[in-house]
Scaffold this motif. Sequence first.
Motif, PDB file in Angstrom:
ATOM      1  N   GLY A   4       0.785  -1.223   0.000  1.00  0.00           N
ATOM      2  CA  GLY A   4       0.000   0.000   0.000  1.00  0.00           C
ATOM      3  C   GLY A   4       0.815   1.271   0.000  1.00  0.00           C
ATOM      4  O   GLY A   4       0.269   2.358   0.193  1.00  0.00           O
ATOM      5  N   ASN A   5       2.139   1.175  -0.230  1.00  0.00           N
ATOM      6  CA  ASN A   5       2.986   2.368  -0.190  1.00  0.00           C
ATOM      7  C   ASN A   5       4.103   2.247  -1.220  1.00  0.00           C
ATOM      8  O   ASN A   5       5.280   2.397  -0.907  1.00  0.00           O
ATOM      9  CB  ASN A   5       3.560   2.574   1.219  1.00  0.00           C
ATOM     10  N   ASN A   6       3.698   1.954  -2.471  1.00  0.00           N
ATOM     11  CA  ASN A   6       4.693   1.770  -3.523  1.00  0.00           C
ATOM     12  C   ASN A   6       5.406   3.083  -3.854  1.00  0.00           C
ATOM     13  O   ASN A   6       4.767   4.127  -4.009  1.00  0.00           O
ATOM     14  CB  ASN A   6       4.021   1.248  -4.799  1.00  0.00           C
ATOM     15  N   THR A   7       6.708   3.009  -3.964  1.00  0.00           N
ATOM     16  CA  THR A   7       7.504   4.149  -4.398  1.00  0.00           C
ATOM     17  C   THR A   7       8.467   3.674  -5.478  1.00  0.00           C
ATOM     18  O   THR A   7       8.674   2.464  -5.663  1.00  0.00           O
ATOM     19  CB  THR A   7       8.314   4.744  -3.228  1.00  0.00           C
ATOM     20  N   GLU A   8       9.085   4.618  -6.201  1.00  0.00           N
ATOM     21  CA  GLU A   8      10.088   4.232  -7.195  1.00  0.00           C
ATOM     22  C   GLU A   8      11.241   3.481  -6.539  1.00  0.00           C
ATOM     23  O   GLU A   8      11.784   2.531  -7.099  1.00  0.00           O
ATOM     24  CB  GLU A   8      10.608   5.474  -7.925  1.00  0.00           C
ATOM     25  N   ASN A   9      11.596   3.924  -5.337  1.00  0.00           N
ATOM     26  CA  ASN A   9      12.702   3.284  -4.620  1.00  0.00           C
ATOM     27  C   ASN A   9      12.353   1.851  -4.223  1.00  0.00           C
ATOM     28  O   ASN A   9      13.165   0.935  -4.384  1.00  0.00           O
ATOM     29  CB  ASN A   9      13.049   4.096  -3.381  1.00  0.00           C
TER      30      ASN A   9
END
Length: 387
Positions: free
Chosen positions: A262-267
């Motif tokens: 629930g907290n996808n980031t590019e990193n």
Amino acid sequence: MPYTENFSNWEQLVKKQLKTDDIYTILKKENLEGIDVKPFYDSVEKPLVNLPKVEESTHLVATYHETLEEDVFAFLLNENVENLVSKTIFVNNKDLAEHISPQDEDQYFSLIDVFDEKNGIIDDQLVKELLAKDFKRNVCVDVSLHQNSGASIVQQLGIALAKTKELVEDYGAEILNKLIFKLAIGANYFFEISKIRAFKLVFNQLSKEYGLDDIPYIFAETSSRNKSVSDSENNLIRSTLELAAAMIGGADAVFSTNYQIGNNTENSEEISFKQQIVLAYESIINVFEDASNGSYYIEDITEQIAKISWQFFLEIENSGGYLENLKQGILQKQIYDRAVEEQKWVEEGKIKLIGVNLYPKLDVKKSVQELYNEKEIKAVRWAEMFE
């Protein structure tokens, strides 16, 4: 020293340590799969031949990002990208799949499931459109949802076969080498290695029913079922083990779903993909065709899973087939029963989830009844009970 003497010494040592002669009852490993796991293996009843895969080396699949274009060979694509040449592309978007026209140097695979699970039908128009495409594999048989919903390994493989049979009946046996199977790889490391190997056996057995000798193309992704919102570091460890199981089992392509729920980031997407890179380039397990071949333990589990999965497939067929079972709510109820039992094991600590029900022990906040619906196949994470 003769083998029999070695074995006897081992037995005597364990009896002394456990202070009982009944060591096999104590060491017997309980599981929800119906698999008989022994504490010690010294042989296998029927050694398996090497189980091949379609690809020479397992594809390492990344979610597309322009910064990866130079270094990454295989992408999961959700939207159109211009001038993407000489790549292996797994298309994950229905509308995109319908409009793509691959060039000769391209390798395109469809990850679009043509089954409407809620209504118990196949999208015939979509199947025909996909089969008309010049894709390497045109139609996806997706059982990742079933794993993430709590279906057993046996149920997953039986359902994959039953969905395949429905497609063969409607579109002919030639569709078999146009299929790609999407599996989610769970937490039980050796069982998941065996799951992939067992599916190769039962799929090949099904293909022989039609006078063929095919092997399945397997796209394996990490599971969401054992992941926790508040425990992303442990999620990363879990998904690394799942990727390793997929590669050792002989998947043709692997993909890391984002370890940050629930907290996808590019990193986090980059780190998820680099899990595959480390495994492939530092352990080189993606290049072996059947790395676990010859392991008595895995061979035995593989054969047991294959046998029970085939029986479950036959049960589905004898009660009308996959779509009819969906319409009657039979499969939904079977998956529900198994998922609820598994969730209770999590609640009781029989299935250990580090940071959730073990170190620390969190309070239960949602009941089994709140999490599951016996009329619907839906993904549920174990940790949701505690979140």
